[in-house]
Each structure stands twice: as structure tokens, then as C-alpha cells.
Design a protein around this motif. Structure first.
Motif, PDB file in Angstrom:
ATOM      1  N   VAL A 260       0.840  -1.198   0.000  1.00  0.00           N
ATOM      2  CA  VAL A 260       0.000   0.000   0.000  1.00  0.00           C
ATOM      3  C   VAL A 260       0.875   1.248   0.000  1.00  0.00           C
ATOM      4  CG1 VAL A 260      -1.803   1.242   1.251  1.00  0.00           C
ATOM      5  CG2 VAL A 260      -1.832  -1.255   1.192  1.00  0.00           C
ATOM      6  N   THR A 261       1.990   1.186   0.727  1.00  0.00           N
ATOM      7  CA  THR A 261       2.919   2.311   0.741  1.00  0.00           C
ATOM      8  C   THR A 261       3.460   2.583  -0.656  1.00  0.00           C
ATOM      9  OG1 THR A 261       3.596   1.810   3.014  1.00  0.00           O
ATOM     10  CG2 THR A 261       5.072   3.195   1.713  1.00  0.00           C
ATOM     11  N   ALA A 262       3.727   1.521  -1.412  1.00  0.00           N
ATOM     12  CA  ALA A 262       4.217   1.693  -2.782  1.00  0.00           C
ATOM     13  C   ALA A 262       3.201   2.449  -3.630  1.00  0.00           C
ATOM     14  CB  ALA A 262       4.527   0.333  -3.398  1.00  0.00           C
ATOM     15  N   VAL A 263       1.915   2.121  -3.459  1.00  0.00           N
ATOM     16  CA  VAL A 263       0.858   2.817  -4.205  1.00  0.00           C
ATOM     17  C   VAL A 263       0.794   4.280  -3.790  1.00  0.00           C
ATOM     18  CG1 VAL A 263      -1.611   2.919  -4.663  1.00  0.00           C
ATOM     19  CG2 VAL A 263      -0.472   0.705  -4.513  1.00  0.00           C
ATOM     20  N   GLU A 264       0.799   4.517  -2.472  1.00  0.00           N
ATOM     21  CA  GLU A 264       0.723   5.890  -1.972  1.00  0.00           C
ATOM     22  C   GLU A 264       1.957   6.695  -2.374  1.00  0.00           C
ATOM     23  OE1 GLU A 264      -1.910   4.855   2.031  1.00  0.00           O
ATOM     24  OE2 GLU A 264       0.253   5.151   2.176  1.00  0.00           O
ATOM     25  N   SER A 265       3.124   6.045  -2.388  1.00  0.00           N
ATOM     26  CA  SER A 265       4.345   6.737  -2.811  1.00  0.00           C
ATOM     27  C   SER A 265       4.250   7.146  -4.281  1.00  0.00           C
ATOM     28  CB  SER A 265       5.564   5.839  -2.601  1.00  0.00           C
ATOM     29  OG  SER A 265       5.762   5.564  -1.231  1.00  0.00           O
ATOM     30  N   ALA A 266       3.634   6.280  -5.094  1.00  0.00           N
ATOM     31  CA  ALA A 266       3.473   6.610  -6.507  1.00  0.00           C
ATOM     32  C   ALA A 266       2.552   7.816  -6.680  1.00  0.00           C
ATOM     33  CB  ALA A 266       2.914   5.403  -7.255  1.00  0.00           C
ATOM     34  N   LEU A 267       1.499   7.885  -5.870  1.00  0.00           N
ATOM     35  CA  LEU A 267       0.528   8.965  -5.990  1.00  0.00           C
ATOM     36  C   LEU A 267       1.034  10.274  -5.400  1.00  0.00           C
ATOM     37  CD1 LEU A 267      -2.756   7.025  -5.076  1.00  0.00           C
ATOM     38  CD2 LEU A 267      -1.981   7.714  -7.356  1.00  0.00           C
ATOM     39  N   VAL A 268       1.705  10.183  -4.228  1.00  0.00           N
ATOM     40  CA  VAL A 268       2.099  11.395  -3.501  1.00  0.00           C
ATOM     41  C   VAL A 268       3.510  11.841  -3.845  1.00  0.00           C
ATOM     42  CG1 VAL A 268       2.438  12.397  -1.206  1.00  0.00           C
ATOM     43  CG2 VAL A 268       0.547  10.807  -1.603  1.00  0.00           C
ATOM     44  N   LEU A 269       4.433  10.883  -3.914  1.00  0.00           N
ATOM     45  CA  LEU A 269       5.834  11.222  -4.139  1.00  0.00           C
ATOM     46  C   LEU A 269       6.243  11.117  -5.604  1.00  0.00           C
ATOM     47  CD1 LEU A 269       7.384   9.342  -1.073  1.00  0.00           C
ATOM     48  CD2 LEU A 269       6.656  11.737  -1.218  1.00  0.00           C
ATOM     49  N   GLY A 270       5.334  10.616  -6.442  1.00  0.00           N
ATOM     50  CA  GLY A 270       5.643  10.494  -7.852  1.00  0.00           C
ATOM     51  C   GLY A 270       6.530   9.322  -8.210  1.00  0.00           C
ATOM     52  N   GLU A 271       6.670   8.362  -7.304  1.00  0.00           N
ATOM     53  CA  GLU A 271       7.481   7.193  -7.580  1.00  0.00           C
ATOM     54  C   GLU A 271       6.714   6.241  -8.494  1.00  0.00           C
ATOM     55  OE1 GLU A 271       8.527   5.523  -3.840  1.00  0.00           O
ATOM     56  OE2 GLU A 271       9.713   7.257  -3.204  1.00  0.00           O
ATOM     57  N   ARG A 272       7.405   5.704  -9.502  1.00  0.00           N
ATOM     58  CA  ARG A 272       6.742   4.833 -10.477  1.00  0.00           C
ATOM     59  C   ARG A 272       6.431   3.478  -9.865  1.00  0.00           C
ATOM     60  NH1 ARG A 272       8.383   1.109 -14.368  1.00  0.00           N
ATOM     61  NH2 ARG A 272      10.541   1.327 -13.677  1.00  0.00           N
ATOM     62  N   LEU A 273       5.243   2.987 -10.107  1.00  0.00           N
ATOM     63  CA  LEU A 273       4.818   1.684  -9.597  1.00  0.00           C
ATOM     64  C   LEU A 273       5.060   0.637 -10.674  1.00  0.00           C
ATOM     65  CD1 LEU A 273       3.521   0.221  -7.213  1.00  0.00           C
ATOM     66  CD2 LEU A 273       1.299   0.616  -8.271  1.00  0.00           C
ATOM     67  N   HIS A 274       6.010  -0.255 -10.426  1.00  0.00           N
ATOM     68  CA  HIS A 274       6.379  -1.293 -11.393  1.00  0.00           C
ATOM     69  C   HIS A 274       5.295  -2.368 -11.443  1.00  0.00           C
ATOM     70  CE1 HIS A 274       8.731  -4.480 -13.326  1.00  0.00           C
ATOM     71  NE2 HIS A 274       9.578  -3.533 -13.703  1.00  0.00           N
ATOM     72  N   PRO A 275       5.001  -2.917 -12.626  1.00  0.00           N
ATOM     73  CA  PRO A 275       4.006  -3.987 -12.723  1.00  0.00           C
ATOM     74  C   PRO A 275       4.291  -5.167 -11.792  1.00  0.00           C
ATOM     75  CG  PRO A 275       4.566  -3.187 -14.905  1.00  0.00           C
ATOM     76  CD  PRO A 275       5.508  -2.512 -13.959  1.00  0.00           C
ATOM     77  N   LEU A 276       5.581  -5.442 -11.563  1.00  0.00           N
ATOM     78  CA  LEU A 276       5.934  -6.533 -10.669  1.00  0.00           C
ATOM     79  C   LEU A 276       5.414  -6.287  -9.260  1.00  0.00           C
ATOM     80  CD1 LEU A 276       7.495  -9.218 -10.514  1.00  0.00           C
ATOM     81  CD2 LEU A 276       9.531  -7.904  -9.876  1.00  0.00           C
ATOM     82  N   SER A 277       5.314  -5.016  -8.893  1.00  0.00           N
ATOM     83  CA  SER A 277       4.798  -4.680  -7.573  1.00  0.00           C
ATOM     84  C   SER A 277       3.352  -5.139  -7.405  1.00  0.00           C
ATOM     85  CB  SER A 277       4.898  -3.170  -7.338  1.00  0.00           C
ATOM     86  OG  SER A 277       6.237  -2.739  -7.373  1.00  0.00           O
ATOM     87  N   LEU A 278       2.579  -5.034  -8.487  1.00  0.00           N
ATOM     88  CA  LEU A 278       1.177  -5.445  -8.418  1.00  0.00           C
ATOM     89  C   LEU A 278       1.054  -6.941  -8.128  1.00  0.00           C
ATOM     90  CD1 LEU A 278      -0.176  -3.407 -11.458  1.00  0.00           C
ATOM     91  CD2 LEU A 278      -0.324  -2.828  -9.025  1.00  0.00           C
ATOM     92  N   VAL A 279       1.955  -7.725  -8.725  1.00  0.00           N
ATOM     93  CA  VAL A 279       1.942  -9.166  -8.468  1.00  0.00           C
ATOM     94  C   VAL A 279       2.266  -9.435  -7.009  1.00  0.00           C
ATOM     95  CG1 VAL A 279       2.990 -11.371  -9.071  1.00  0.00           C
ATOM     96  CG2 VAL A 279       2.617  -9.647 -10.845  1.00  0.00           C
ATOM     97  N   GLY A 280       3.281  -8.752  -6.490  1.00  0.00           N
ATOM     98  CA  GLY A 280       3.649  -8.929  -5.086  1.00  0.00           C
ATOM     99  C   GLY A 280       2.536  -8.537  -4.146  1.00  0.00           C
ATOM    100  N   MET A 281       1.834  -7.462  -4.468  1.00  0.00           N
ATOM    101  CA  MET A 281       0.711  -7.024  -3.637  1.00  0.00           C
ATOM    102  C   MET A 281      -0.361  -8.102  -3.560  1.00  0.00           C
ATOM    103  SD  MET A 281       0.216  -3.117  -4.940  1.00  0.00           S
ATOM    104  CE  MET A 281       1.644  -2.079  -5.181  1.00  0.00           C
ATOM    105  N   ALA A 282      -0.685  -8.689  -4.714  1.00  0.00           N
ATOM    106  CA  ALA A 282      -1.711  -9.723  -4.746  1.00  0.00           C
ATOM    107  C   ALA A 282      -1.310 -10.923  -3.900  1.00  0.00           C
ATOM    108  CB  ALA A 282      -1.967 -10.154  -6.189  1.00  0.00           C
TER     109      ALA A 282
END
Length: 308
Positions: A260-282
């Protein structure tokens, strides 16, 4: 025809687990907001101001609790030094040295459930099943997978060392909270914890010259968010979850936070969310959901002598 009883049962199920969702959202926001906070203040200054503002609300709430004088203040203070002081001093110290928010969450919350489960198992407080251990392993793997794309940019050395120290503070505080003060009112527990942490961090900040802050809008809203929704709201919720669930189960919920932090970092800090992250989240969410549904074994009896 709609089965009204089934609808009511589903509603009760959702409402019962709503605090878990709120807890994850709040706790994850702390890493993103903390990263913004250390941009405009030193870690000790940020913590000291955060706790000072939190006490404005936490102490009056605690004093409204009937019988608050009977709380185990000594034990609550020790838990506070770990949960509030060691954890956040380590996390903010790591963030200030360049450890990204997602990596900080990975180190702290990816390892804390494993350390917590090991501690409660060694102390005889709980008897985690083999299935719990297996799901923990899957959850940790999912966390690592979700933040793997960012690992190359993480600084090593002192920053990661401080972050690991913060993780140990979280794990140790979680176990002692469950073992020592599980019956204490959460409002009294949180106020005492913050008072204890402030009493230690304030003089350290003064002696080291880190108490000076330059007022700014960014500093104002970050410490306000860290002080009230997090220091009070999230911590009270954490104490309530510990009272309801096993320590290993509550700690395992933290595995969802890095994703969830990765998602929020992408939205707030502009950090890119890698597709691999989505797999890990699931993977992580599925493992945590299975742990939360796992019936806990009765804890091993604890003698009176061992709790003194």
C-alpha cells in the motif's frame, strides 16, 4: 429472492474487518508522510514535535477513562519506548539518510511479523501452526516482490541499520504489549507510551542540537497528520487489534503495508509503480487474508511468576 440473513451476516463480516483496512491505510501513510517530514526537519525534531502535538489530545482522552490511575504505567512506558521511540526514531533516521519509503516499509514490516511470531513462539505466548509459518513466508516473499524494482536505489549501511533497529522496536513492543498490558485501556496506553517516548527523545534532541525546526506549511501538515491520525488513531487501533487477535496475526497485517505504501508513494511522491509490484501485492494480500482467517490455537498457560 435476497436472503436477508445472509446480507446481514455479510454486513457484519465486512464491518468486523473494516478496522483492519483502516489500520493498514493509516499505518502505510506514515511512511509517505514521514518521508516528506524529514525533508524539512531532522528525525528527532520531527518526532519531538509530533509527540508534543499528539499529547495535546492523547492526555485529555486518557484522563477521561475511569480508573486510569490503575494502569500499569511502568510497563506501558517500556512498551512506548519501543513502539513509539525506537521504532520511529529508527524509521525516520533511515528515511533521512535516503532509504526510500517503500524500502523502509519492506524492512520494518516485512521482517517484524516473522520476528514477532518467533518471539511469541519462544516465550510460549502462542503456538503458531505450520500453516501460519508457511503463510508468513509467502507474505514476506510477496512483500519482497512488490518492492523489488526499487531495491537498487536503496542506500545501505547506517540508514538500513537504523531501519532494522526500528523494526526490532516494533516487534519487541508488540510482544510486550500483548504479554504485559493487553487489558489496559487503549487511550491510557497510547498516552503513556507517548509521554515516555517524549521524555527520552526531547532531552536527546536538545543535547544533540536537533530540536531546531523552521516552520513551514509542509512541516505543519506532516506533523499534524503524524500526531493525530497516526500517533493516536492508528496506535489505539493497533492496541485494540492486539486485544482481539493473536500478536502474530496482528503483526502479519503489517505485511500489506509495504504494498500500500508503494501505491501511496506513486501517488504522492511520484514514484513509479512497477508492474511486478502489483503481483507482489496480490500475493501478500492473499497470504494475509488467509492468516487472519486462521483459527488461533489457545496460548500456552503462563505462570504468575513469568509475568512479574
Amino acid at each position: 429472492m435476497i436472503d436477508s440473513e445472509a446480507v446481514r451476516e455479510h454486513t457484519r463480516y465486512v464491518l468486523a474487518r473494516l478496522p483492519l483496512v483502516v489500520f493498514v491505510l493509516l499505518w502505510s501513510s506514515g511512511y509517505v508522510v514521514g518521508a516528506l517530514g524529514v525533508e524539512v526537519a531532522t528525525p528527532l525534531a520531527l518526532l519531538t514535535v509530533r509527540f508534543a502535538i499528539a499529547l495535546v489530545l492523547a492526555v485529555p482522552l486518557a484522563l477521561r477513562v475511569p480508573g486510569w490511575r490503575e494502569a500499569p504505567f511502568g510497563r506501558l512506558a517500556i512498551v512506548g519506548l519501543l513502539l513509539q521511540g525506537v521504532q520511529f526514531a529508527g524509521v525516520y533516521g533511515g528515511l533521512s539518510l535516503g532509504v526510500p519509503a517503500a524500502i523502509s516499509a519492506l524492512v520494518v514490516l516485512g521482517l517484524a511479523p516473522v520476528v514477532t511470531t518467533a518471539l511469541v513462539a519462544l516465550s510460549g505466548m502462542e503456538r503458531p501452526t505450520g500453516r501460519i509459518w508457511a503463510l508468513l513466508a509467502v507474505g514476506v516473499a510477496g512483500v519482497a516482490l512488490s518492492v523489488a524494482p526499487d531495491l537498487g536505489g536503496a542506500q545501505v549501511g547506517a540508514g538500513v541499520g537504523l531501519t532494522v533497529l526500528g523494526m526490532l522496536g516494533l516487534a519487541g513492543g508488540t510482544v510486550l504489549q500483548k504479554r504485559w498490558v493487553g487489558e489496559a485501556d487503549p487511550r491510557v496506553a497510547v498516552a503513556t507510551q507517548i509521554v515516555a517516548a517524549t521524555a527520552v527523545l526531547f532531552p536527546v534532541a536538545v543535547v544533540t542540537g536537533q530540536l531546531h525546526v523552521d516552520p513551514s506549511v509542509q512541516l505543519g501538515w506532516t506533523v499534524a497528520w503524524l500526531a493525530w491520525p497516526l500517533s493516536i488513531g492508528a496506535t489505539i487501533l493497533f492496541v485494540r487489534l492486539l486485544a482481539r487477535y493473536a500478536a502474530s496475526t496482528t503483526s502479519t497485517l503489517l505485511l500489506v503495508v509495504p504494498a500500500v505504501t508503494a501505491v501511496e508513494s506513486a501517488l504522492v511522491l511520484g514514484e513509479r509503480l512497477h508492474p511486478l509490484s502489483l503481483v507482489g501485492m496480490a500475493v501478500t494480500v492473499a497470504a494475509v487474508a488467509a492468516v487472519v482467517r486462521e483459527p488461533a490455537r489457545p496460548p500456552a498457560p503462563v505462570s504468575a511468576a513469568s509475568t512479574r
